[in-house]
Design an enzyme around this catalytic site. Structure first.
Site, PDB file in Angstrom:
ATOM      1  N   LYS A  67       0.854  -1.202   0.000  1.00  0.00           N
ATOM      2  CA  LYS A  67       0.000   0.000   0.000  1.00  0.00           C
ATOM      3  C   LYS A  67       0.883   1.242   0.000  1.00  0.00           C
ATOM      4  O   LYS A  67       1.929   1.264   0.667  1.00  0.00           O
ATOM      5  CB  LYS A  67      -0.891  -0.035   1.253  1.00  0.00           C
ATOM      6  N   SER A  69      -9.650   1.716   2.847  1.00  0.00           N
ATOM      7  CA  SER A  69      -8.776   2.454   1.955  1.00  0.00           C
ATOM      8  C   SER A  69      -7.733   1.594   1.240  1.00  0.00           C
ATOM      9  O   SER A  69      -7.130   2.065   0.273  1.00  0.00           O
ATOM     10  CB  SER A  69      -8.052   3.540   2.744  1.00  0.00           C
ATOM     11  N   SER A  93      -9.806  -0.678   7.007  1.00  0.00           N
ATOM     12  CA  SER A  93      -9.218  -0.548   5.668  1.00  0.00           C
ATOM     13  C   SER A  93      -8.545  -1.775   5.088  1.00  0.00           C
ATOM     14  O   SER A  93      -8.178  -1.760   3.914  1.00  0.00           O
ATOM     15  CB  SER A  93      -8.220   0.596   5.650  1.00  0.00           C
TER      16      SER A  93
HETATM   17  N1  GLN Z   1     -13.094   4.180   6.438  1.00  0.00           N
HETATM   18  C1  GLN Z   1     -12.393   4.549   7.617  1.00  0.00           C
HETATM   19  C2  GLN Z   1     -11.935   5.974   7.544  1.00  0.00           C
HETATM   20  O1  GLN Z   1     -12.153   6.571   6.546  1.00  0.00           O
HETATM   21  C3  GLN Z   1     -11.257   3.616   7.878  1.00  0.00           C
HETATM   22  C4  GLN Z   1     -10.078   3.875   7.062  1.00  0.00           C
HETATM   23  C5  GLN Z   1      -8.886   3.066   7.426  1.00  0.00           C
HETATM   24  O2  GLN Z   1      -9.011   2.030   8.086  1.00  0.00           O
HETATM   25  N2  GLN Z   1      -7.721   3.575   7.066  1.00  0.00           N
HETATM   26  O3  GLN Z   1     -11.372   6.502   8.449  1.00  0.00           O
END
Ligand code: GLN
Length: 484
Positions: A79, A154, A178
């Site tokens: 990532k 994400s 994410s």
């Molecule tokens: N969807 C969540 C957020 O926007 C989690 C994102 C993540 O785990 N990085 O914060």
């Protein structure tokens, strides 16, 4: 089946027998990228030349005949919020578009030391803020199963790449879901380990008390093998836990007879898609049929989890993102600047996308003198209550099973204009981050052709049970539904 679609253990065996070379495997992945990447856009950077060089190196390691690590020659994607020495690390943001880290994140260093072949850096929501990969400054990733739909986020690029055969393994990060949610949406497996299990050194911070690095693969076993490589104490991360590092693969085959599975009633109420609910119940019934026991449990503070999460995560983000000022990292606005403050303003206005700006504003607000007690402090108290809910539940169960997402993968553009709708997708995943617990998404069938994820939650540092139940479910469901 092409090489790029094989499991890690299959590939490792073939490599050891000399049936294939690491170069052939890497070429197979690169060919798949050539075929699919235009549509899927799983990557921000593909490190083609470097990958081939690393593959040749892996082949030479085999030729030398010494004991080589299991991941030697296995393609991996990372990532784009994990630092990679000499390779751009953008976090999906314009503000870091030209940032080239001078060092590797610990998780990256460990997989490279295991001989894995880095294929490239995967697309993500900007600074990991999102649940669809649509907030990436470099354009969205599409779900390989249905390209009109999002891959989740994400770590959407990582999950999509694994599903599409554009890599074999991927590293992601999980602050509120994410890893698990994109794994669920793309029909692959993703594990967020216990907070502290994997070093965060070199992971670009979003919300430091929630962030955790983890593994994405096409099976529980593949994830266990990757976790083996990346976990363990690291003195460069003061929150990394100095505890025993098990061999996660060893426990996979242990049976699940007598294991107690908790089903939290608050996770199966209104708002959960009926098809997903049915799939999860069916999965639980299969596990019961094979010797597991189920217990209804209550996690009463669940309904406050999304609110607490979005207060704490944004507060930490607003502080962490203060460092992007046009001086220390990445972009600097090229306008005429009357003074430094104006330069900061211009750089940040230009460099950050809308969602990131929204979070910085929310976070600054909840931390501001007049509102700190009412929002941030209160959210921290709720966080403690959520953790206590889990502690109590784990007195009578060994793991907890829930859905990963209340809805199936949605269409691109469907929620991006409505932040609240997007935030609510995280309802079943954020509590684990608030409590530091390990959780995994394993595929459990489909609804209208779209994959459903089963979330398995464990006690702190008990990834073993999570992996074991997940692996057992994979085996049982494969036998129960021939052809799937
Ligand atoms: N969807 C969540 C957020 O926007 C989690 C994102 C993540 O785990 N990085 O914060």
């Amino acid at each position: 089946m092409e090489l790029c679609d094989q499991s890690v253990s299959q590939l490792a065996q073939m490599l050891r027998k000399g049936e294939v070379s690491a170069r052939q495997i890497t070429e197979s992945v690169l060919k798949r990228i050539d075929e699919k990447e235009q549509l899927i856009h799983a990557y921000i950077t593909v490190t083609r030349e470097r990958a081939l060089e690393q593959a040749d190196l892996a082949d030479r390691r085999f030729a030398r005949g010494k004991r080589v690590p299991l991941l030697n020659g296995i393609p991996i994607a990372v990532k784009d919020n994990l630092c990679t020495k000499g390779i751009p690390t953008t976090c999906g943001s314009r503000i870091l578009e030209n940032y080239i880290p001078p060092y590797d994140a610990t998780a990256v260093k460990r997989v490279l030391n295991s001989g894995a072949v880095l294929i490239g850096k995967t697309n993500m929501d900007e600074f990991a803020m999102g649940s669809s990969t649509e907030t990436s400054a470099f354009g969205p990733t599409r779900n390989p199963i249905d390209p009109r739909r999002v891959p989740g986020g994400s770590s959407g690029g990582s999950a999509a790449a694994v599903q599409a055969g554009e890599t074999v393994l991927a590293i992601g990060s999980d602050t509120g879901g994410s890893i698990r949610q994109p794994a669920a949406y793309c029909g692959v497996v993703g594990i967020k380990p216990t907070y502290g299990r994997v070093s965060r050194y070199g992971l670009v911070s979003y919300a430091s008390s929630l962030d955790q690095v983890g593994a994405i693969g096409r099976s529980v076993e593949d994830c266990a093998l990757l976790l083996n490589a990346i976990c363990g104490h690291d003195r460069l991360d003061s929150t990394s836990a100095d505890i025993r590092k098990p061999d996660f693969r060893r426990f996979l085959k242990k049976d699940i007879k007598g294991i107690r599975i908790g089903l939290p009633k608050e996770y199966f109420i209104e708002g959960l898609d009926q098809g997903i609910k049915n799939q999860v119940y069916q999965a639980v019934a299969l596990l019961e049929h094979n010797g597991a026991r189920t217990v209804e449990i209550s996690l009463p503070h669940t309904r406050y989890a999304v609110s607490a999460y979005y207060l704490i995560a944004t507060a930490e983000a607003s502080s962490n993102l203060a460092r992007y000022d046009g001086v220390k990292y990445g972009l600097r606005s090229d306008q005429e600047h009357a003074d430094t403050v104006y330069m900061y303003e211009m750089t940040r206005s230009k460099g950050f996308g809308l969602e990131v700006k929204r979070r910085i504003m929310l976070g600054s607000y909840v931390l501001s003198a007049g509102y700190y007690d009412a929002y941030y402090l209160k959210a921290q108290k709720v966080r403690a209550l959520i953790k206590e809910d889990f502690d109590r539940a784990f007195e009578s169960v060994d793991c907890i099973i829930t859905p990963v997402s209340p809805c199936p993968p949605f269409e691109l553009g469907e929620k991006v204009q409505e932040p609240l709708q997007m935030y609510l997708v995280d309802i079943y995943t954020v509590s684990l981050n608030l409590s530091g617990l390990p959780g995994m998404s394993v595929g459990c069938g489909t609804v209208d052709g779209l994959p459903v994820g089963l979330q398995i939650i464990g006690r702190p540092f008990d990834e073993e049970t999570v992996l074991r139940v997940g692996h057992a479910y994979e085996e049982i469901s494969r036998n129960a539904q021939p052809g799937i």
